[in-house]
Design a protein around this motif. Structure first.
Motif, mmCIF file in Angstrom:
data_model
loop_
_atom_site.group_PDB
_atom_site.id
_atom_site.type_symbol
_atom_site.label_atom_id
_atom_site.label_comp_id
_atom_site.label_asym_id
_atom_site.label_seq_id
_atom_site.Cartn_x
_atom_site.Cartn_y
_atom_site.Cartn_z
ATOM 1 N N MET A 1 6.446 -2.415 2.050
ATOM 2 C CA MET A 1 5.176 -1.781 1.721
ATOM 3 C C MET A 1 4.014 -2.763 1.881
ATOM 4 N N LYS A 2 4.218 -3.990 1.380
ATOM 5 C CA LYS A 2 3.172 -5.002 1.459
ATOM 6 C C LYS A 2 2.808 -5.286 2.920
ATOM 7 N N GLY A 3 3.837 -5.372 3.792
ATOM 8 C CA GLY A 3 3.581 -5.621 5.206
ATOM 9 C C GLY A 3 2.766 -4.525 5.852
ATOM 10 N N SER A 4 3.072 -3.279 5.500
ATOM 11 C CA SER A 4 2.325 -2.143 6.060
ATOM 12 C C SER A 4 0.873 -2.144 5.599
ATOM 13 N N LEU A 5 0.654 -2.498 4.345
ATOM 14 C CA LEU A 5 -0.726 -2.566 3.838
ATOM 15 C C LEU A 5 -1.524 -3.642 4.563
ATOM 16 N N PHE A 6 -0.900 -4.804 4.759
ATOM 17 C CA PHE A 6 -1.583 -5.870 5.489
ATOM 18 C C PHE A 6 -1.827 -5.470 6.945
ATOM 19 N N CYS A 8 -2.352 -2.413 8.048
ATOM 20 C CA CYS A 8 -3.488 -1.465 8.028
ATOM 21 C C CYS A 8 -4.808 -2.213 7.856
#
Length: 141
Positions: A1-6, A8
């Motif tokens: 999840m953290k990777g996807s937020l970064f 984006c």
């Protein structure tokens, strides 16, 4: 999840940077815009590095010289993005950039270039790339 937020956040920042660089280049020129962007980026990265102080800098000599040249790509990225935005607009530029990125990463992953773990690419990946290309073609109409 953290990777996807970064990811984006990174995508949004790349778009904002492209628009800002295009506006700067209209006033003072593309290479001047690239210079200002590189300088301000260096200053911010240096300040953040000083704040973090994680001592990773000491391992600088372990980095292969080829990879130390990666920062030089930024000037060319800025130039090509600004020129493209001025010619075809922000939306189409970002769409084409994403396909170019995906195409090259597809080759890197499938061949294991640059020391990355080789990934198996199959029909779903080809369909995904095809759909993205179709999307860009639709955007350009």
């Amino acid at each position: 999840m953290k990777g996807s937020l970064f990811a984006c956040l990174g995508g949004a920042l790349i778009t904002l940077q492209g628009v800002a660089n295009t506006r700067i280049s209209e006033d003072i020129g593309t290479w001047q815009a690239a210079t200002i962007t590189q300088l301000t980026g260096f200053i911010v990265a240096l300040m953040l590095m000083m704040l973090v102080r994680d001592k990773q800098w000491k391992r600088f000599k372990r980095v292969k010289p080829l990879y130390l040249s990666a920062g030089s790509f930024a000037a060319l990225i800025i130039f090509t993005n600004v020129t493209s935005i001025q010619s075809i607009g922000v939306t189409l530029t970002i769409a084409v950039v994403l396909i170019a990125q995906l195409g090259l990463t597809f080759l890197i992953d499938s061949n294991g270039w640059f020391g990355v773990v080789k990934q198996k690419m199959g029909l779903p990946q080809f369909i995904g790339i095809g759909m993205m290309i179709a999307g860009v073609l639709i955007l350009s109409l």
